[in-house]
Design an enzyme around this catalytic site. Structure first.
Site, PDB file in Angstrom:
ATOM      1  N   ASP A   1      -8.735  19.527 -33.112  1.00 32.10           N
ATOM      2  CA  ASP A   1      -7.798  18.459 -32.784  1.00 32.10           C
ATOM      3  C   ASP A   1      -6.874  18.128 -33.945  1.00 32.10           C
ATOM      4  OD1 ASP A   1      -6.779  16.443 -31.036  1.00 32.10           O
ATOM      5  OD2 ASP A   1      -7.908  14.943 -32.176  1.00 32.10           O
TER       6      ASP A   1
ATOM      7  N   ARG B   1      12.935   7.962   0.003  1.00 31.35           N
ATOM      8  CA  ARG B   1      12.594   7.683  -1.394  1.00 31.35           C
ATOM      9  C   ARG B   1      11.188   8.161  -1.746  1.00 31.35           C
ATOM     10  NH1 ARG B   1      13.847   8.862  -5.466  1.00 31.35           N
ATOM     11  NH2 ARG B   1      15.930   8.368  -4.690  1.00 31.35           N
TER      12      ARG B   1
ATOM     13  N   GLU C   1     -15.023  18.502 -29.474  1.00 31.22           N
ATOM     14  CA  GLU C   1     -13.793  18.283 -30.233  1.00 31.22           C
ATOM     15  C   GLU C   1     -14.134  18.037 -31.702  1.00 31.22           C
ATOM     16  OE1 GLU C   1     -10.702  15.377 -28.738  1.00 31.22           O
ATOM     17  OE2 GLU C   1     -11.447  14.276 -30.477  1.00 31.22           O
TER      18      GLU C   1
ATOM     19  N   LYS D   1     -16.265  14.198 -27.414  1.00 33.85           N
ATOM     20  CA  LYS D   1     -15.072  13.791 -28.152  1.00 33.85           C
ATOM     21  C   LYS D   1     -15.436  12.934 -29.362  1.00 33.85           C
ATOM     22  CE  LYS D   1     -11.315  12.893 -25.869  1.00 33.85           C
ATOM     23  NZ  LYS D   1     -10.498  14.048 -26.287  1.00 33.85           N
TER      24      LYS D   1
ATOM     25  N   LYS E   1      -4.615  12.987 -19.076  1.00 38.03           N
ATOM     26  CA  LYS E   1      -3.547  11.995 -19.268  1.00 38.03           C
ATOM     27  C   LYS E   1      -2.608  12.050 -18.063  1.00 38.03           C
ATOM     28  CE  LYS E   1      -3.789  12.132 -24.311  1.00 38.03           C
ATOM     29  NZ  LYS E   1      -3.092  12.471 -25.566  1.00 38.03           N
TER      30      LYS E   1
END
Length: 331
Positions: free
Chosen positions: A261, A131, A240, A198, A166
Site C-alpha cells: 500500500d 433522467r 495489506e 487491512k 469505494k
C-alpha cells in the site's frame, strides 16, 4: 489528445483483457439474472426520487396521452458504454409498453455522436424515464471509461486493473460491473467473500501482541476450520502491508495476495524481488495514489495487479442524452 477532441481508447473487448484468473482469485462479476434482479429491486427507489408518490405532472399537463415517440440515446462524448441492460430495466419499470433497443453493447468504445440505444413508446412515459435512464447510463459508462483509461495505461505489461469497495452505497454491484465493462477485474464484492487483512485489523492484532504473519496464519486456520472444504479452497486470503520489513515473514505464512500500500515504484520493485526469491507463487498487488498518470510506472515495476478506487469515486460521468432531434414521433 488535443483540446476538444475525444480520448482514444483501446477497442479490445472485455474478453481480450487478460487470461483467466489464477485458481484462487475473486469471482469475476458479469451481467446475469442475479444482477438483473438487483437492478429491478433498485428501480422503484430511483423512480421514487423523481415521482414521489405522485407522477410527472409536466409531461401529463403538456403531452397528449395518445402521443408516441421514438428517441435516440446519444453519446455526447467518446468513451466506453456500460449500463445498457440496466437502463432497459429502468424503462420497463416506468412503463412496460416502452421498447428499449440497444445499438451497442456494454464494453463497446463509442465515439461522440454515436447512438447507443433507442427508446420508443408513449411519449409521456419516455419523458418520465428520461433522467433516470440517463443517470444510470452516464454513471456506469463513466466508470467503464475511467477503468479503460487505467487498463490502456498498463498495456504491454502483465498487470491487471482491479476495482475496490469505494462505490456508491446501493450501487456496489453496478459500479463493479461497470469496471468489468471497462476491462477491469473484480476485487472482493464485500466483507463476506474474501479475507482481506487491512491496517486497522493489524493494529487490533498488534494490540493483542500478534504480528502480520500471525494474522495470516490465524486467518488461514479460521477459513479451514469454519468453511466447507470447497469454499475454503476458493477463499482468498490477502493482507495489506505498508512496510517491506514485514514482507518476508508474511510470505512464509502463505497468503494468496499481498497488497503493498502506497509504496513508490522503487519499493514495489524491491518487494517483487523479495517475493520472487521467497514465494514466487504469491500475487503482489499495489494500491494507493493510482491514477492514469501514475499507473503505468506502477505496472512497469512488474507488479501483478493494481487496485484502484479512482474509477468509482472520482471519475466524471459520460455525457449521454436522449435526442429528440433525430426521433420520430406521432400523435
Amino acid at each position: 489528445m488535443t483540446a476538444g477532441s475525444d480520448p482514444v481508447f483501446s477497442s479490445k473487448s472485455r474478453a481480450e483483457f487478460g487470461a483467466s484468473p489464477p485458481p484462487r482469485d475473486h469471482r469475476r462479476l458479469e451481467w446475469d439474472e442475479a444482477l438483473e434482479r438487483v437492478v429491478a429491486g433498485l428501480v422503484p427507489t430511483w423512480l421514487g426520487e423523481d415521482l414521489g408518490y405522485e407522477c410527472d405532472w409536466t409531461s401529463i399537463s403538456l403531452v397528449a396521452a395518445e402521443a408516441r415517440a421514438e428517441l435516440d440515446v446519444v453519446a455526447r462524448a467518446g468513451g466506453v458504454v456500460a449500463g445498457l441492460a440496466a437502463a432497459g430495466i429502468v424503462a420497463a419499470g416506468v412503463d412496460p409498453r416502452l421498447e428499449w433497443s440497444r445499438a451497442a453493447k456494454d464494453g463497446d468504445v463509442v465515439s461522440r455522436g454515436a447512438i447507443v440505444a433507442r427508446l420508443a413508446g408513449p411519449t409521456r412515459s419516455i419523458l418520465t424515464a428520461e433522467r433516470t435512464v440517463l443517470n444510470v447510463l452516464g454513471r456506469m459508462s463513466g466508470v467503464a471509461t475511467a477503468t479503460r483509461r487505467l487498463v490502456d495505461a498498463v498495456a504491454g505489461t502483465h498487470c491487471r486493473i482491479y476495482d475496490t469497495r469505494k462505490t456508491v452505497p446501493g450501487w456496489r454491484l453496478l459500479d463493479k460491473y461497470a469496471a468489468r465493462a471497462g476491462g477491469g477485474w473484480t476485487h472482493r464484492i464485500g466483507l463476506y467473500d474474501a479475507i482481506l487483512i487491512k491496517d486497522n485489523h493489524l493494529a487490533a492484532m498488534a494490540a493483542a501482541g500478534s504480528d502480520p504473519a500471525a494474522a495470516v496464519r490465524r486467518a488461514r486456520d479460521f477459513v479451514a476450520r469454519t468453511f466447507p472444504a470447497e469454499r475454503a479452497a476458493a477463499t482468498v486470503v490477502e493482507i495489506e502491508l505498508d512496510s517491506l520489513d514485514q514482507l518476508p515473514a508474511v510470505l512464509e505464512a502463505g497468503p494468496d495476495i499481498v497488497l503493498l500500500d502506497n509504496m513508490p515504484a522503487e519499493r514495489l520493485a524491491a518487494g517483487i524481488a523479495i517475493r520472487n526469491r521467497l514465494r514466487p507463487e504469491v500475487i503482489l498487488e499495489a494500491s494507493g495514489g493510482v491514477s492514469p498518470d501514475t499507473v503505468g510506472a506502477i505496472a512497469a515495476t512488474g507488479i501483478d495487479r493494481v487496485s484502484s478506487g479512482w474509477p468509482t469515486h472520482a471519475s466524471p460521468w459520460l455525457d449521454v442524452a436522449l435526442d429528440w432531434g433525430t426521433a420520430t414521433r406521432s400523435a
